[in-house]
Design a protein around this motif. Sequence first.
Motif, PDB file in Angstrom:
ATOM      1  N   ARG A 194       0.663  13.483  39.176  1.00  0.00           N
ATOM      2  CA  ARG A 194       0.862  14.882  38.779  1.00  0.00           C
ATOM      3  C   ARG A 194       0.955  14.954  37.267  1.00  0.00           C
ATOM      4  NH1 ARG A 194       3.683  14.382  43.664  1.00  0.00           N
ATOM      5  NH2 ARG A 194       3.144  15.996  45.193  1.00  0.00           N
TER       6      ARG A 194
ATOM      7  N   THR B 127      -5.376  21.973  41.104  1.00  0.00           N
ATOM      8  CA  THR B 127      -4.027  22.467  40.863  1.00  0.00           C
ATOM      9  C   THR B 127      -3.197  22.200  42.110  1.00  0.00           C
ATOM     10  OG1 THR B 127      -4.479  24.642  41.772  1.00  0.00           O
ATOM     11  CG2 THR B 127      -4.948  24.306  39.425  1.00  0.00           C
ATOM     12  N   GLU B 128      -1.880  22.323  41.995  1.00  0.00           N
ATOM     13  CA  GLU B 128      -1.017  22.057  43.129  1.00  0.00           C
ATOM     14  C   GLU B 128      -0.868  23.262  44.039  1.00  0.00           C
ATOM     15  OE1 GLU B 128       2.333  19.171  43.039  1.00  0.00           O
ATOM     16  OE2 GLU B 128       2.391  19.779  40.955  1.00  0.00           O
TER      17      GLU B 128
ATOM     18  N   SER C 151      -1.746  23.874  31.890  1.00  0.00           N
ATOM     19  CA  SER C 151      -2.233  23.472  33.208  1.00  0.00           C
ATOM     20  C   SER C 151      -1.195  22.689  33.982  1.00  0.00           C
ATOM     21  CB  SER C 151      -3.500  22.626  33.064  1.00  0.00           C
ATOM     22  OG  SER C 151      -3.214  21.397  32.411  1.00  0.00           O
ATOM     23  N   HIS C 152      -1.384  22.612  35.269  1.00  0.00           N
ATOM     24  CA  HIS C 152      -0.540  21.828  36.172  1.00  0.00           C
ATOM     25  C   HIS C 152      -1.460  21.300  37.259  1.00  0.00           C
ATOM     26  CE1 HIS C 152       3.377  21.630  38.776  1.00  0.00           C
ATOM     27  NE2 HIS C 152       2.903  20.446  38.422  1.00  0.00           N
ATOM     28  N   THR C 153      -1.782  20.016  37.221  1.00  0.00           N
ATOM     29  CA  THR C 153      -2.793  19.456  38.109  1.00  0.00           C
ATOM     30  C   THR C 153      -2.225  18.349  38.976  1.00  0.00           C
ATOM     31  OG1 THR C 153      -3.513  17.834  36.468  1.00  0.00           O
ATOM     32  CG2 THR C 153      -4.637  19.973  36.477  1.00  0.00           C
TER      33      THR C 153
END
Length: 365
Positions: free
Chosen positions: A95, A58-59, A101-103
């Motif tokens: 990205r 994840t960021e 989700s945010h990967t």
Amino acid sequence: MAGTTSAAGNETLIIVGTGNVQNEAALAVRGVKITGWTEVQIRCGVEIMPWSADLIATEWQPGRATEVTVNEGDACQILIGSDPVITGYVTTVNREMTPDSHTIHVAVASKSIDLVESAAEIATYQLNSMNALAIIRKLAATAGISVYPVNGAGNVDIQIFSIILSETAYEAIERVCRLANCLFYDRPDGNITLAPVGTRIVPSAFAQGRNVEAARVRASQAGRFASIQAIIQTPLVLTQPPTSSDYVDQFTALTRPVSAVAYDRGITNTRPWRKMLLPIESGDDANYDYAKRRVQWESNRRYGRSQVIELTCDSWRDSSGALWSPNTVAQVSLPALKRDGIEWLIVELVFRRDEGGTLLISSEN
């Protein structure tokens, strides 16, 4: 994996490690050390340039509510625990977002990527009366990279060496190393090691039933030759058109076979007609010193690449706590695969972590 007595011809070992490791992988960039990656793959070896890493997470820094910014082109370092593994640059950032989700996927390459991808530009394209180490240092300096020799590697005088206008610095260095019979590969600090085939031995490194969870052995005759004959081409090869129905004899007449031949006994006894003619890169070799070293190096390397063990190990570190490292000789015991108590050279390592656990993939020959 097993080993041989020839300096450049050891078989190949690949190690994959699963289970617990002492430390986790981290990306140090812009003054921030990013950990908690859900997927990690770090690849390094004596025949891999540049060393590289792929990290997915994840960021958000685990345990912190601060967004971490990673941009392509950033200078960075990959560490395992407190040990640096790669020093280089972020090459690519992907990205991705979904409703759940945010990967971020970060690709990293060592500093030597600039040698691999950039032209070999130096003040003169012909280097005279220099030793191999000096030539390699001159080429590496174009990318701000230093070269550190081990055990006198590169201490070979080369009378004439010409840079091909279209080649990269990596390609030119690789040609020099063929003549000097040595390996060149990345260092964790971003510079380059110039070394002979490793002599440091890790005793009882990999053993069936102890730290090896899976293994595969490959033995092959592909790419090997019963004999490799050095030849020195003359300009007539480029200027004189074929005029004879016997092109083989004409080619022989237009080249100069020299008294430098290397033999692979594993092929000679079964397929002696498999032969290779190898042009010698050096233009001044009156005593055929380069030619003899060059053909033996070629034969050894081809044999080594044909004998491979790939194994999965349960740790990224050896019994002393040090990370496994390329160009190290490892004692391997795999009696089920008829490879027991033999020394193999580690030529490739992949440190891997994903949903399946933590893996170390190593290639030895």
